[in-house]
Design a protein around this motif. Structure first.
Motif, PDB file in Angstrom:
ATOM      1  N   GLY A  17     -26.751  35.482  -9.669  1.00  8.71           N
ATOM      2  CA  GLY A  17     -26.849  34.094  -9.236  1.00  8.71           C
ATOM      3  C   GLY A  17     -28.229  33.693  -8.783  1.00  8.71           C
ATOM      4  O   GLY A  17     -28.540  32.504  -8.674  1.00  8.71           O
ATOM      5  N   LEU A  18     -29.103  34.690  -8.536  1.00 11.97           N
ATOM      6  CA  LEU A  18     -30.459  34.417  -8.054  1.00 11.97           C
ATOM      7  C   LEU A  18     -31.535  34.949  -8.991  1.00 11.97           C
ATOM      8  O   LEU A  18     -32.705  34.613  -8.830  1.00 11.97           O
ATOM      9  N   GLU A  19     -31.160  35.759  -9.968  1.00 12.26           N
ATOM     10  CA  GLU A  19     -32.134  36.529 -10.741  1.00 12.26           C
ATOM     11  C   GLU A  19     -33.143  35.665 -11.498  1.00 12.26           C
ATOM     12  O   GLU A  19     -34.306  36.057 -11.664  1.00 12.26           O
ATOM     13  N   ALA A  20     -32.738  34.482 -11.961  1.00 12.60           N
ATOM     14  CA  ALA A  20     -33.669  33.612 -12.690  1.00 12.60           C
ATOM     15  C   ALA A  20     -34.710  33.001 -11.766  1.00 12.60           C
ATOM     16  O   ALA A  20     -35.702  32.437 -12.230  1.00 12.60           O
ATOM     17  N   MET A  21     -34.497  33.109 -10.448  1.00 15.76           N
ATOM     18  CA  MET A  21     -35.461  32.588  -9.478  1.00 15.76           C
ATOM     19  C   MET A  21     -36.369  33.684  -8.946  1.00 15.76           C
ATOM     20  O   MET A  21     -36.977  33.550  -7.889  1.00 15.76           O
ATOM     21  N   SER A  22     -36.487  34.775  -9.694  1.00 18.56           N
ATOM     22  CA  SER A  22     -37.405  35.852  -9.337  1.00 18.56           C
ATOM     23  C   SER A  22     -38.840  35.331  -9.312  1.00 18.56           C
ATOM     24  O   SER A  22     -39.230  34.494 -10.128  1.00 18.56           O
ATOM     25  N   GLY A  23     -39.615  35.864  -8.368  1.00 15.95           N
ATOM     26  CA  GLY A  23     -41.035  35.555  -8.336  1.00 15.95           C
ATOM     27  C   GLY A  23     -41.408  34.264  -7.648  1.00 15.95           C
ATOM     28  O   GLY A  23     -42.597  33.974  -7.482  1.00 15.95           O
ATOM     29  N   ILE A  24     -40.426  33.462  -7.231  1.00 16.75           N
ATOM     30  CA  ILE A  24     -40.747  32.232  -6.510  1.00 16.75           C
ATOM     31  C   ILE A  24     -41.238  32.618  -5.119  1.00 16.75           C
ATOM     32  O   ILE A  24     -40.555  33.325  -4.390  1.00 16.75           O
ATOM     33  N   PRO A  25     -42.434  32.167  -4.732  1.00 19.84           N
ATOM     34  CA  PRO A  25     -42.957  32.545  -3.420  1.00 19.84           C
ATOM     35  C   PRO A  25     -42.265  31.782  -2.303  1.00 19.84           C
ATOM     36  O   PRO A  25     -41.593  30.770  -2.543  1.00 19.84           O
ATOM     37  N   GLY A  26     -42.440  32.264  -1.079  1.00 18.36           N
ATOM     38  CA  GLY A  26     -41.881  31.560   0.070  1.00 18.36           C
ATOM     39  C   GLY A  26     -40.769  32.346   0.736  1.00 18.36           C
ATOM     40  O   GLY A  26     -40.481  33.495   0.389  1.00 18.36           O
ATOM     41  N   THR A  27     -40.135  31.702   1.697  1.00 15.00           N
ATOM     42  CA  THR A  27     -39.101  32.342   2.499  1.00 15.00           C
ATOM     43  C   THR A  27     -37.725  31.760   2.216  1.00 15.00           C
ATOM     44  O   THR A  27     -37.597  30.668   1.654  1.00 15.00           O
ATOM     45  N   VAL A  28     -36.710  32.486   2.644  1.00 12.44           N
ATOM     46  CA  VAL A  28     -35.323  32.067   2.417  1.00 12.44           C
ATOM     47  C   VAL A  28     -35.024  30.760   3.140  1.00 12.44           C
ATOM     48  O   VAL A  28     -34.309  29.901   2.617  1.00 12.44           O
ATOM     49  N   GLY A  29     -35.571  30.582   4.335  1.00 14.39           N
ATOM     50  CA  GLY A  29     -35.294  29.355   5.071  1.00 14.39           C
ATOM     51  C   GLY A  29     -35.810  28.110   4.397  1.00 14.39           C
ATOM     52  O   GLY A  29     -35.253  27.014   4.569  1.00 14.39           O
ATOM     53  N   ALA A  30     -36.870  28.244   3.613  1.00 16.90           N
ATOM     54  CA  ALA A  30     -37.427  27.089   2.909  1.00 16.90           C
ATOM     55  C   ALA A  30     -36.677  26.785   1.622  1.00 16.90           C
ATOM     56  O   ALA A  30     -36.749  25.656   1.113  1.00 16.90           O
ATOM     57  N   ALA A  31     -35.953  27.759   1.083  1.00 16.27           N
ATOM     58  CA  ALA A  31     -35.326  27.592  -0.228  1.00 16.27           C
ATOM     59  C   ALA A  31     -34.305  26.458  -0.276  1.00 16.27           C
ATOM     60  O   ALA A  31     -34.318  25.649  -1.205  1.00 16.27           O
ATOM     61  N   PRO A  32     -33.372  26.344   0.693  1.00 17.99           N
ATOM     62  CA  PRO A  32     -32.436  25.218   0.634  1.00 17.99           C
ATOM     63  C   PRO A  32     -33.101  23.862   0.882  1.00 17.99           C
ATOM     64  O   PRO A  32     -32.633  22.843   0.360  1.00 17.99           O
ATOM     65  N   VAL A  33     -34.145  23.836   1.700  1.00 19.04           N
ATOM     66  CA  VAL A  33     -34.831  22.566   1.987  1.00 19.04           C
ATOM     67  C   VAL A  33     -35.322  21.949   0.693  1.00 19.04           C
ATOM     68  O   VAL A  33     -35.183  20.742   0.457  1.00 19.04           O
ATOM     69  N   GLN A  34     -35.865  22.774  -0.167  1.00 20.02           N
ATOM     70  CA  GLN A  34     -36.421  22.334  -1.443  1.00 20.02           C
ATOM     71  C   GLN A  34     -35.384  22.404  -2.562  1.00 20.02           C
ATOM     72  O   GLN A  34     -35.610  21.868  -3.642  1.00 20.02           O
ATOM     73  N   ASN A  35     -34.245  23.054  -2.295  1.00 21.26           N
ATOM     74  CA  ASN A  35     -33.283  23.382  -3.350  1.00 21.26           C
ATOM     75  C   ASN A  35     -34.026  23.963  -4.540  1.00 21.26           C
ATOM     76  O   ASN A  35     -34.005  23.421  -5.642  1.00 21.26           O
ATOM     77  N   ILE A  36     -34.717  25.078  -4.295  1.00 23.08           N
ATOM     78  CA  ILE A  36     -35.545  25.666  -5.339  1.00 23.08           C
ATOM     79  C   ILE A  36     -34.692  26.051  -6.538  1.00 23.08           C
ATOM     80  O   ILE A  36     -33.490  26.291  -6.429  1.00 23.08           O
ATOM     81  N   GLY A  37     -35.338  26.136  -7.679  1.00 21.85           N
ATOM     82  CA  GLY A  37     -34.622  26.499  -8.888  1.00 21.85           C
ATOM     83  C   GLY A  37     -35.588  26.878  -9.997  1.00 21.85           C
ATOM     84  O   GLY A  37     -36.777  26.571  -9.938  1.00 21.85           O
ATOM     85  N   ALA A  38     -35.051  27.550 -10.998  1.00 27.01           N
ATOM     86  CA  ALA A  38     -35.835  27.925 -12.169  1.00 27.01           C
ATOM     87  C   ALA A  38     -34.884  28.333 -13.277  1.00 27.01           C
ATOM     88  O   ALA A  38     -33.877  28.996 -13.034  1.00 27.01           O
ATOM     89  N   TYR A  39     -35.210  27.908 -14.493  1.00 29.43           N
ATOM     90  CA  TYR A  39     -34.481  28.320 -15.685  1.00 29.43           C
ATOM     91  C   TYR A  39     -32.977  28.088 -15.565  1.00 29.43           C
ATOM     92  O   TYR A  39     -32.161  28.914 -15.985  1.00 29.43           O
ATOM     93  N   GLY A  40     -32.611  26.967 -14.959  1.00 27.31           N
ATOM     94  CA  GLY A  40     -31.200  26.579 -14.892  1.00 27.31           C
ATOM     95  C   GLY A  40     -30.461  27.046 -13.662  1.00 27.31           C
ATOM     96  O   GLY A  40     -29.351  26.585 -13.407  1.00 27.31           O
ATOM     97  N   GLN A  41     -31.041  27.975 -12.892  1.00 23.19           N
ATOM     98  CA  GLN A  41     -30.423  28.377 -11.632  1.00 23.19           C
ATOM     99  C   GLN A  41     -31.048  27.581 -10.490  1.00 23.19           C
ATOM    100  O   GLN A  41     -32.246  27.329 -10.491  1.00 23.19           O
ATOM    101  N   GLU A  42     -30.215  27.196  -9.523  1.00 19.59           N
ATOM    102  CA  GLU A  42     -30.680  26.489  -8.338  1.00 19.59           C
ATOM    103  C   GLU A  42     -29.952  27.035  -7.120  1.00 19.59           C
ATOM    104  O   GLU A  42     -28.826  27.545  -7.227  1.00 19.59           O
ATOM    105  N   VAL A  43     -30.577  26.901  -5.964  1.00 18.05           N
ATOM    106  CA  VAL A  43     -29.964  27.340  -4.714  1.00 18.05           C
ATOM    107  C   VAL A  43     -28.597  26.701  -4.519  1.00 18.05           C
ATOM    108  O   VAL A  43     -27.653  27.345  -4.036  1.00 18.05           O
ATOM    109  N   VAL A  44     -28.456  25.434  -4.902  1.00 13.16           N
ATOM    110  CA  VAL A  44     -27.208  24.719  -4.676  1.00 13.16           C
ATOM    111  C   VAL A  44     -26.014  25.420  -5.329  1.00 13.16           C
ATOM    112  O   VAL A  44     -24.871  25.259  -4.881  1.00 13.16           O
ATOM    113  N   ARG A  45     -26.253  26.212  -6.361  1.00 12.10           N
ATOM    114  CA  ARG A  45     -25.155  26.836  -7.093  1.00 12.10           C
ATOM    115  C   ARG A  45     -24.546  28.029  -6.362  1.00 12.10           C
ATOM    116  O   ARG A  45     -23.416  28.430  -6.659  1.00 12.10           O
TER     117      ARG A  45
END
Length: 378
Positions: free
Chosen positions: A110-138
């Motif tokens: 569920g997180l593997e496509a977001m490999s290599g994204i810099p930053g911390t876990v606490g910032a991830a939901p704020v931005q709803n980070i995502g890559a290659y079709g995966q997003e934190v919201v999922r």
């Protein structure tokens, strides 16, 4: 919490800009983080929470108030109420890519496509980070957070965070304040237990990136390895020796536009449909209800278009600089504004304004910055 000698944020942000704050605090436990925030809020002074510094563009003038460095770490595995799944509760200061590596090693998907994204876990939901079709919201289940208005800590379900395309109610968009002023203390993710065996890869964006057909399979570790290679090739994996990585990642968001506007763009512009809301809420005032429910409105889904393509087609190529500026586009990726060494925040802002103006003049679309801007304007 521990007061430390304030350091220039240019030393603590990946864009390598930022002045020195009046006060700096290191918080290494959740209790220290809560205490530091409550103290800062009680004083009424300005405050800034700093994680990995990878999504900040900070001006060079000294900062008033307190910078709180979130240095909490830890991953706790929890049972999931859903069969075949497991949960990970992660402290806000934990490195995001370290979490992804841990999940892959544990056979959790569920997180593997977001490999290599810099930053911390606490910032991830704020931005709803995502890559290659995966997003934190999922995969996000809930967060523990502390609200500035009350100073209280609470557990908030993910569906109350307003998670959308690179946004949430916690994000301070350029030119605005967040809908909810709060700081995430930990985040909990619900992931599928798939093990180490090859499996079908869901999502056309991810399959295309991996060079797979619809029937193709891959292990989680293979997906992670390939995504890291792709990101490194674009200068999107931090490297202290490579100026192409001295950036905040993608400086501009891929634009989400109406289907009709997307048709006005050249057909060569890469685009992806945005998933429509399949279960919209219809509210009919009781006084107006006549016993019939109108048919749902149908409209074409919005479209996400490539900001990198728009920038390059506006005549701004990779490696572009405004001479004699020390800021420039990455030589590997047109979305990354980079500090080529000693660039001021003003130089980076000048380049960003130039790019926005050129794209707007060429295509009628105003690109929006993805990083949070502090003490600087575009």
């Amino acid at each position: 919490m521990v007061d430390v000698t304030p350091r220039p944020l240019a030393e603590l942000t990946t864009l390598r800009t930022g002045g020195t704050p009046e006060r700096m605090v290191d918080a290494r436990t959740q209790d220290e983080l809560v205490d530091a925030l409550r103290f800062a809020w009680a004083t009424g002074d300005d405050w800034l929470v700093l994680g990995g510094g990878s999504n900040l563009f900070v001006g060079d003038d000294p900062l008033e108030g307190t910078v709180i460095r979130v240095l909490t770490r830890g991953i706790e595995r929890l049972p999931s109420p859903h069969e075949g799944r497991a949960r990970l509760r992660v402290q806000a200061g934990h490195d995001w890519d370290d979490l992804v590596a841990h999940a892959v090693a544990e056979g959790l998907a569920g997180l593997e496509a977001m490999s290599g994204i810099p930053g911390t876990v606490g910032a991830a939901p704020v931005q709803n980070i995502g890559a290659y079709g995966q997003e934190v919201v999922r995969t996000l289940v809930e967060v523990d957070l502390i609200d500035e208005a009350t100073g209280e800590v609470s557990t908030v379900p993910a569906d109350e965070l307003g998670l959308g395309f690179r946004t949430s109610v916690l994000k301070a968009h350029y030119g605005s304040v967040p809908d909810r002023s709060a700081v995430i203390l930990s985040a909990t993710f619900d992931l599928a237990q798939v093990g180490a065996q090859p499996r079908p890869v869901a999502g056309s964006q991810l399959r295309t990136a991996l060079g797979l057909t619809e029937e193709g399979t891959a292990t989680l570790s293979e997906i992670r390895r390939r995504i890291l290679e792709i990101r490194a090739g674009k200068g999107m994996v931090l490297d202290t020796e490579d100026p192409d990585t001295w950036s905040a990642g993608s400086f501009f968001q891929n634009a989400v536009v109406s289907a009709s506007f997307a048709r006005s763009l050249p057909p060569e512009c890469p685009r992806w449909p945005v998933e429509p809301d399949l279960d919209p809420v219809l509210v009919i005032p009781l006084a107006a209800f006549d016993g019939t429910v109108p048919a749902p409105e149908t409209r074409e889904p919005d479209v996400k278009v490539s900001a990198a393509w728009l920038i390059e087609q506006a005549g701004i190529r990779r490696g572009f600089r405004l001479a004699p500026s020390r800021a420039g586009l990455s030589t590997k990726h047109a979305l990354a504004l980079t500090n080529r060494g000693g660039a001021s925040a003003a130089e980076l802002a000048q380049l960003a304004r130039f790019i926005r103006a050129r794209v707007h003049a060429e295509f009628g679309l105003m690109l929006q910055p993805e990083p949070v801007l502090v003490n600087i304007e575009l």
